[in-house]
Write a protein that holds these residues in place. Structure first.
Motif, mmCIF file in Angstrom:
data_model
loop_
_atom_site.group_PDB
_atom_site.id
_atom_site.type_symbol
_atom_site.label_atom_id
_atom_site.label_comp_id
_atom_site.label_asym_id
_atom_site.label_seq_id
_atom_site.Cartn_x
_atom_site.Cartn_y
_atom_site.Cartn_z
ATOM 1 N N UNK A 129 35.202 37.408 50.935
ATOM 2 C CA UNK A 129 33.925 36.906 50.449
ATOM 3 C C UNK A 129 33.977 36.673 48.940
ATOM 4 N N UNK A 130 34.611 37.579 48.209
ATOM 5 C CA UNK A 130 34.736 37.427 46.757
ATOM 6 C C UNK A 130 35.544 36.181 46.428
ATOM 7 N N UNK A 131 36.670 36.029 47.102
ATOM 8 C CA UNK A 131 37.544 34.886 46.834
ATOM 9 C C UNK A 131 36.802 33.568 47.117
ATOM 10 N N UNK A 132 36.086 33.544 48.224
ATOM 11 C CA UNK A 132 35.362 32.327 48.599
ATOM 12 C C UNK A 132 34.217 32.036 47.639
ATOM 13 N N UNK A 133 33.689 33.099 47.025
ATOM 14 C CA UNK A 133 32.617 32.898 46.052
ATOM 15 C C UNK A 133 33.131 32.200 44.800
ATOM 16 N N UNK A 134 34.434 32.324 44.557
ATOM 17 C CA UNK A 134 34.987 31.741 43.335
ATOM 18 C C UNK A 134 35.135 30.236 43.435
#
Ligand SMILES: Nc1ncnc2c1ncn2[C@@H]1O[C@H](COP(=O)(O)OP(=O)(O)O)[C@@H](O)[C@H]1O
Ligand SMILES: [Mg+2]
Lengths: 253, 217
Positions: free
Chosen positions: A46-51
């Protein structure tokens, strides 16, 4: 220290009642490799996709080159969202290659269709990149004709062909048979050596230790510990980091 | 059995099959597919109003008999001043009908493409519309070929209903010959054989296409 290429601050994201990210900060400086580790479900993907805009956080900010911030607590204009997205390229856990296109077409699709690079030029560059990961002779094959490791290498080349400032990897080897993991990690290591800026979600601790400049341990939606790999892997400060490393390194204990 | 009559009626019926039934089915199917793609996209829209319109359309088409739709257009519309000739009436009715049924096939096919394909499209910089066109629809097309060819074969058979609004096609020709010779069993059986031959050839073609497509998944 140089200015961050990308700076994410206080990222929050919920899915319904599930508060997945609870204020995550992540800075990446040019040429730096940041490894994101943590238990399953801790919010790494989720963090990576938020970037890169595949996920819209509920709050927090994102900025490139110390430029204007995107503030996720307000509606983000599409133009801003696309501008941020185009700075990075994602390599997926399950490669997500286009099955109806050849290897070469997979790689040139973005440059030709979106960036309007002349086809001949895009193909020449794609062929070069494919040669560098040892897949020159597969350029006219379809993804289904490749092994898992080859597919993932094409996935990496597809990302490189976009000439992004930042490469994002989401567990690129975790869906592979063990004997195919090495060839993909090798490519990633050589990219790091060439100076690519990378954020890598991974369970390959040896890779993180050798290649990453900084390791973030994500747990329960927060960064529980961060540090240089030598420190974090050998002398973790936090009890939950210790337990996590222990579980991965000695699963039978 | 009247072999002479069988011989005399065989080619006239084939002639109207080739000049009537088949083009009617082909043109209606082509137009219907375009409509169906639009309806499928409406149904997939995140806007309530648009998806509602799509849903109502599909519901009306699938919830009413094709013959009634045909009569509304040919016999009904002239009452409010809209008079359409038999052939175009049939094309309109069949296209609208295919539009409703094929929309559901196309919608399911689009939904069957993994979300990772959308995301990969976005990551290489494509917009939603471009990802749909270049990445999703080609993959959805492969999935929808078998059910859509069934829709087409049904349409070939259903096109016989057009005889009831005076369209010159295979079954209307059969009715004319039967009426003038009173050989009802012979002539209608002969018409049935012709439909059967056409549909068998089509489903043979369908098998070949499916075999070909299997190589790509
Ligand atoms: N699209 C989504 N909808 C609902 N819940 C989601 C979605 N994506 C992730 N989650 C939930 O968020 C949590 C974190 O997921 P993820 O970021 O994939 O963790 P990790 O990659 O660390 O395993 C999980 O509980 C997962 O079920
Ligand atoms: Mg994950």
């Amino acid at each position: 220290m140089s200015e961050p290429l990308m700076s994410a601050r206080g990222i929050h994201k919920s899915f319904g009642d599930n508060h997945v990210l609870r204020g995550v900060d992540l800075d990446v400086r040019p040429g730096q490799v940041v490894a994101l580790i943590g238990p399953s479900g801790s919010g790494k993907t989720t963090m990576l996709r938020s970037l890169n805009g595949l996920e819209m956080p509920d709050a927090g900010t994102l900025a490139f080159d110390g430029g204007p911030e995107i503030d996720f607590s307000r509606p983000v204009p599409a133009a801003q969202r696309f501008a941020a997205r185009d700075r990075s390229a994602m390599v997926f856990q399950h490669h997500n290659l286009f099955p109806h296109k050849t290897v070469l077409q997979n790689v040139t699709e973005g440059p030709v269709q979106v960036r309007k690079v002349p086809r001949a030029e895009a193909e020449a560059r794609a062929t070069d990149l494919l040669a560098r990961v040892g897949l020159a002779e597969k350029r006219d094959a379809y993804p289904r004709e490749l092994s898992g490791g080859q597919q993932q290498r094409v996935g990496i080349v597809r990302a490189l062909a976009l000439q992004p400032d930042l490469l994002l990897f989401d567990e690129p080897t975790s869906a592979l048979d063990p004997e195919l993991v090495g060839e993909v990690l090798h490519v990633m290591k050589s990219l790091a050596d060439e100076g690519w800026t990378m954020v890598v979600v991974t369970h390959e601790l040896q890779f993180a230790r050798e290649v990453a400049d900084e390791v973030l341990f994500l747990d329960g939606g927060v960064v529980a510990e961060r540090g240089a790999p030598a420190q974090l892997f050998t002398h973790p400060r936090e009890e939950r980091t210790k337990q996590f490393l222990h579980r991965i390194l000695r699963p039978l204990d | 059995m009247d072999v002479q009559l069988l011989q005399d009626s065989w080619w006239p019926m084939w002639r109207d099959a080739i000049l009537g039934t088949i083009p009617l089915a082909l043109i209606s199917f082509a137009l219907g597919l375009v409509l169906a793609l639009g309806v499928a996209l409406l149904r997939l829209s995140s806007r309530r109003l648009l998806s509602g319109i799509g849903r109502v359309y599909v519901s009306i088409i699938r919830g009413t008999p094709l013959l009634v739709q045909l009569f509304v257009i040919f016999y009904g519309l002239p009452t409010i001043g809209v008079t359409i000739d038999p052939w175009p009436s049939a094309v309109v009715a069949f296209s609208l009908n295919v539009g409703g049924y094929a929309a559901e096939v196309i919608r399911a096919a689009i939904l069957s493409v993994p979300t990772g394909q959308w995301e990969a499209g976005y990551v290489v910089g494509m917009s939603h519309a471009r990802t749909l066109r270049r990445i999703i629809l080609p993959q959805a097309a492969r999935v929808s070929v078998p059910p859509l060819s069934n829709t087409f074969i049904s349409l070939v058979k259903d096109s016989s209903l057009a005889s009831l609004i005076l369209v010159t096609e295979l079954f209307r020709k059969a009715q004319e010959i039967a009426a003038s010779t009173t050989e009802f069993l012979l002539i209608y059986a002969e018409a049935a054989v012709i439909y059967w031959i056409i549909c068998t050839v089509l489903s043979f073609g369908q098998d070949r296409i499916e075999k070909k497509l299997e190589q790509y998944v």
